[in-house]
Design an enzyme around this catalytic site. Structure first.
Site, mmCIF file in Angstrom:
data_model
loop_
_atom_site.group_PDB
_atom_site.id
_atom_site.type_symbol
_atom_site.label_atom_id
_atom_site.label_comp_id
_atom_site.label_asym_id
_atom_site.label_seq_id
_atom_site.Cartn_x
_atom_site.Cartn_y
_atom_site.Cartn_z
ATOM 1 C CG ASP A 126 17.955 -42.746 -20.710
ATOM 2 O OD1 ASP A 126 18.815 -41.904 -21.024
ATOM 3 O OD2 ASP A 126 17.777 -43.142 -19.531
ATOM 4 C CD GLU A 176 23.995 -41.446 -24.007
ATOM 5 O OE1 GLU A 176 23.890 -42.577 -23.487
ATOM 6 O OE2 GLU A 176 23.122 -40.570 -23.921
ATOM 7 C CG ASP A 186 20.861 -37.796 -16.190
ATOM 8 O OD1 ASP A 186 19.700 -37.748 -16.653
ATOM 9 O OD2 ASP A 186 21.479 -38.857 -16.026
HETATM 10 O O1 MIG Z 1 20.207 -42.299 -14.730
HETATM 11 O O2 MIG Z 1 16.071 -44.216 -16.682
HETATM 12 O O3 MIG Z 1 18.929 -39.274 -18.376
HETATM 13 O O4 MIG Z 1 16.257 -39.105 -17.593
HETATM 14 O O5 MIG Z 1 15.368 -40.910 -15.679
HETATM 15 C C1 MIG Z 1 20.189 -43.423 -15.420
HETATM 16 C C2 MIG Z 1 16.566 -43.539 -15.587
HETATM 17 C C3 MIG Z 1 19.248 -43.647 -16.576
HETATM 18 C C4 MIG Z 1 19.095 -41.413 -17.364
HETATM 19 C C5 MIG Z 1 18.203 -40.399 -17.978
HETATM 20 C C6 MIG Z 1 17.118 -40.026 -17.010
HETATM 21 C C7 MIG Z 1 16.349 -41.262 -16.616
HETATM 22 C C8 MIG Z 1 17.301 -42.280 -16.002
HETATM 23 N N1 MIG Z 1 18.360 -42.575 -16.946
#
Ligand code: MIG
Length: 812
Positions: free
Chosen positions: A408, A411, A485
């Site tokens: 995650d 980017e 998200d």
């Molecule tokens: O929102 O790790 O897209 O799936 O649950 C901040 C927490 C960071 C973004 C991800 C989401 C995940 C969340 N992350």
């Protein structure tokens, strides 16, 4: 006090500092043939290199103020073939380069490009490329009234991208995703320019900096534009859509076969907070007999969000917990973000600093950015040593029995104004340093690549699973993508269809949204409608955000729970079919779920149809995506179709109105379908009596076939030939039907204890089937081989011993 800065020339809006200056290539004065199927064209203001990769594909690279350098990004995996036969002719006005299938015509004064097919029809016309003062380069191509655009990876909006404009710049977008958003987490600078009744082609703009695709500003042309570096794109001739995808994935690679468990239903939540909660979720799935293969651990499992740690209070004994879950048939997939907490007592940070593994500015300052753990450093994955180190770090997880990792924030997302890493970070890039600005879109790709390659070494012959949020062209070689998200909005459910389909057309078949929506609060109705559809998406995970309504299938009452179970079971029942489609994708790049466009490109009614889709070529899914709605119109394309639930027959090429109360997903099977299924497992590797079932849908009056793929579902042995490819063929004639079961490849000793084939909707009731005796339906249970006629359904049911050699049946 004001200073002279107030009258800075660039601040003075009345004075435009002169016209925007841009240059073209100008006139082509000379050209040289390169050693390997290529041509260098020298123009007044720059050079263009055309390199032929194969007879359908060439690379176009323009150099204005850069020296000629034909290195590619890591997205491209096939180095140019050395033996493409090209033929060059020149006259006063033009240079023409022929391959077996295309002719590329370069007009000399001034430079322009056109591509023709063998029949002399124009495929692509490119009047212009221009470099602007900023260094950006724009490439314009013409389009016509029949032009449609697909691909572009992960984008909002509808299926056809004509009239849209997109930016490729991997971005963490927490705001509700809407059509205005030009950039999301993933950047795949690949488009398909589809032209009704004319040859179609693809463009892959291989530039991991910021790029723009604009199909909005012009009526007769569109353009794509780079911000940094050279203009480097691949022209990919079809003419068919599937051929374009095949050739694009030939360049950028195809998905390796995932382990079967990765195709199961997955359960996630931000976050399951502790060991008891995780075990309780697992127990509940098994108690309620809702199949599930994986549970995800979001950021709360870590010690202060430090990657490669477990919080000791919440997860006192992760190894034991994971063992227990594995024994119940669950895989555990923990999240791993790229940011490494700045903490001199944290070994990962220390190692990274001591070895110079983190991203730095040219001057040597470490880039630090705020993310979950606070100030953090970011590994420079462009450097092989760093990637190897990162991969190796995963031993921490693999030693505990973990076989899948969730990437995650790659980017990379940073909590600052630019939302990402500073553009002036300089990636060392194995001796070819480049700024972050120039490589931004590769960061997530390289992180997932490092992760995949690490897991590959550690899993002792098991297939790794990596899930990523960010990516670039070629990411399919390493990871599946979930689309970030989204929210529990009906609009987001509807939007996930074209988003997923276009990702599939862009080489990333293995993808899907958070089912039920991540942010906001799902209602039971939304959840169950989304799940009904989601079980047909290649990647099938239910995930929801902290502080939102809980979203496990049993959270909305018994009705929703029962419907959810039924649809998840359907995914598991059709696993042999789904798995075979995945296998096909590993070979061709053609996606698992498809817009109707891909199978019916001659039908204009499907060019922007994206509230229904196909699973493979014979299953049509038309979800309900509005609240409290029981009816919808469904478009059935050419052919004969059956309602899966009622068996009702429809003649295609028309719209029908379907009644679909909450428990019913409008689902249609095309005549000629051959669907392989098995009894429902609670998880992919559950050991149950393996009976292979095949459902054959008659009524097509012709031929159809399906390639069934089998292997052990978990190991990499299939790469050594330990798998089966079984070709199932149906040939339906007026008064004879032939069905055959032939091994195209036989390397895996399948363990099926019996084979059950059901023939539905046959044009006549056979009286005789060669080589098999007729029995009555009740006897069928006891014999090892036989066939029977089911008077209630009009089906023919055939039971066979496991087939180790091919067999052909003639039915009369
Ligand atoms: O929102 O790790 O897209 O799936 O649950 C901040 C927490 C960071 C973004 C991800 C989401 C995940 C969340 N992350």
């Amino acid at each position: 006090m004001q200073s002279s800065e107030m009258i800075h020339p660039e601040k003075n809006s009345n004075h435009k500092g002169g016209e925007m200056i841009s240059v073209s290539i100008g006139e082509i004065n000379t050209f040289e043939q390169m050693e390997h199927s290529g041509v260098i064209l020298h123009g007044e203001y720059g050079s263009v290199v055309l390199t032929f990769i194969n007879p359908h594909v060439f690379r176009f690279t323009a150099f204005f103020d850069h020296d000629i350098n034909l290195q590619t990004t890591t997205a491209v995996q096939n180095s140019p073939a050395k033996d493409v036969k090209i033929n060059i002719t020149e006259d006063e006005d033009s240079i023409r380069i022929h391959t077996e299938f295309i002719e590329t015509k370069v007009t000399k004064k001034p430079f322009s490009l056109a591509v023709y097919n063998r029949e002399g029809n124009i495929i692509c016309e490119q009047p212009d490329i221009k470099q602007h003062q900023s260094g950006a380069i724009t490439c314009t191509q013409t389009m016509g009234p029949s032009s449609h655009f697909y691909g572009f990876g992960e984008k909002t909006g509808f299926l056809d991208k004509r009239g849209e404009r997109y930016t490729m710049w991997n971005s963490d977008v927490y705001d509700p995703h809407v059509p205005d958003m030009e950039a999301l987490y993933v950047s795949i600078p690949f488009l398909i320019h589809f032209k009704e009744k004319e040859p179609s082609y693809g463009i892959f703009l291989d530039n991991p900096g910021k790029t723009v695709f604009d199909m909005r500003s012009g009526e007769e042309s569109f353009y794509f534009q780079t911000e940094t570096g050279v203009l480097d794109y691949y022209f990919i001739y079809g003419p068919e859509l599937k051929e374009i995808i095949y050739r694009y994935t030939d360049l950028t690679g195809r998905m390796p076969l995932p382990p079967k468990w990765a195709l199961g239903y997955h359960q996630s939540r931000y976050s399951y907070m502790n060991e008891e909660e995780v075990l309780d979720i697992a127990r509940t799935f098994r108690e309620k007999k809702i199949p599930c293969d994986a549970i995800y651990l979001d950021i709360h499992y870590m010690e202060g969000y430090r990657v490669f740690t477990f919080d000791r209070a919440r997860f006192p004994n992760p190894k034991k917990m994971i063992r227990e879950l594995n024994q119940k048939g669950f895989k555990v997939v923990p999240i791993v973000d790229p940011g490494v907490k700045k903490d001199p007592e944290y070994s990962v940070y220390r190692e990274g600093i001591e070895n110079g593994y983190f991203c730095k500015k040219l001057e040597g300052d470490l880039f630090l950015g705020e993310v979950w753990p606070g100030e953090s450093a970011f590994p420079d994955f462009t450097e092989k040593d760093v990637a190897d180190w990162w991969g190796e770090k995963h031993r921490y997880y693999t030693k505990m029995g973990i076989e899948g990792i969730w990437n995650d924030m790659n980017e990379p997302a940073v909590f600052n104004e630019s939302k990402t890493m500073d553009g002036d970070v300089v990636h060392t890039n194995n001796g070819n340093p480049k700024t972050h600005r120039a490589l931004h879109n590769l960061y997530g790709f390289l992180m997932s690549k490092a992760t995949y390659e690490g897991l590959e070494k550690q899993l002792k012959g098991h297939r790794p699973f990596v899930l990523t949020r960010a990516g670039y062209s070629g990411i399919q070689r390493y990871a599946a993508i979930w689309t970030g998200d989204n929210r529990s909005y009906w609009e987001h459910m509807a939007m996930s269809i074209p988003m997923t389909l276009n990702l599939g057309l862009s080489g990333v078949a293995f993808n899907g949204p958070d089912i039920g929506g991540f942010e906001h609060h799902a209602s039971g109705g939304l959840f169950v409608r989304w799940l009904q559809m989601g079980v047909f998406f290649p990647y099938c995970r239910n995930h929801s955000a902290i502080n939102t309504r809980r979203q496990e299938p049993w959270q909305f009452g018994e009705e929703v729970e029962n419907i959810s179970r039924k649809y998840i079971e359907l995914r598991y029942r059709w696993m042999p079919y789904l798995y075979s489609l995945f296998y096909q994708t590993t070979q061709t790049g053609v996606p698992v779920i498809r817009p109707l466009l891909l199978e019916y490109p001659q039908d204009p009614r499907v060019y922007n149809l994206c509230d229904q889709f196909l699973v493979g070529s014979h299953i049509l899914v038309a979800p309900i995506y509005r609240p409290d709605t029981e009816y919808r119109s469904v478009y059935l394309p050419e052919g004969v179709w059956y309602d899966y639930w009622t068996g009702q027959r429809y003649q295609g090429e028309g719209h029908i109105l379907v009644h679909a109360p909450l428990e019913k997903l409008p689902l249609f099977i095309k005549a000629g379908a051959i669907i392989a299924e098995e009894p429902v497992r609670q998880y992919a590797e559950e050991n149950i009596e393996p009976i292979l079932k095949i459902e054959v849908y008659g009524g097509a009056k012709g031929n159809s076939s399906f390639k069934l793929y089998q292997d052990d579902g978990i190991s990499t042995e299939y790469q050594k030939g330990i798998h089966n490819i079984i070709r199932l063929d149906l040939d339906e004639k007026e008064n004879e039907i032939t069905f055959s079961y032939l091994f195209e490849h036989q390397g895996y000793k399948e363990t099926d204890s019996a084979l059950l084939i059901t023939f539905k909707h046959l044009p006549f009731i056979p009286q005789h089937i060669s080589g098999v005796n007729q029995v009555n339906l009740t006897q069928l249970h006891d014999v090892t081989e036989g066939w029977a006629f089911d008077e209630n359904t009009n089906d023919i049911v055939m039971k066979l011993k496991p087939v180790h050699d091919g067999r052909t049946f003639f039915m009369k």
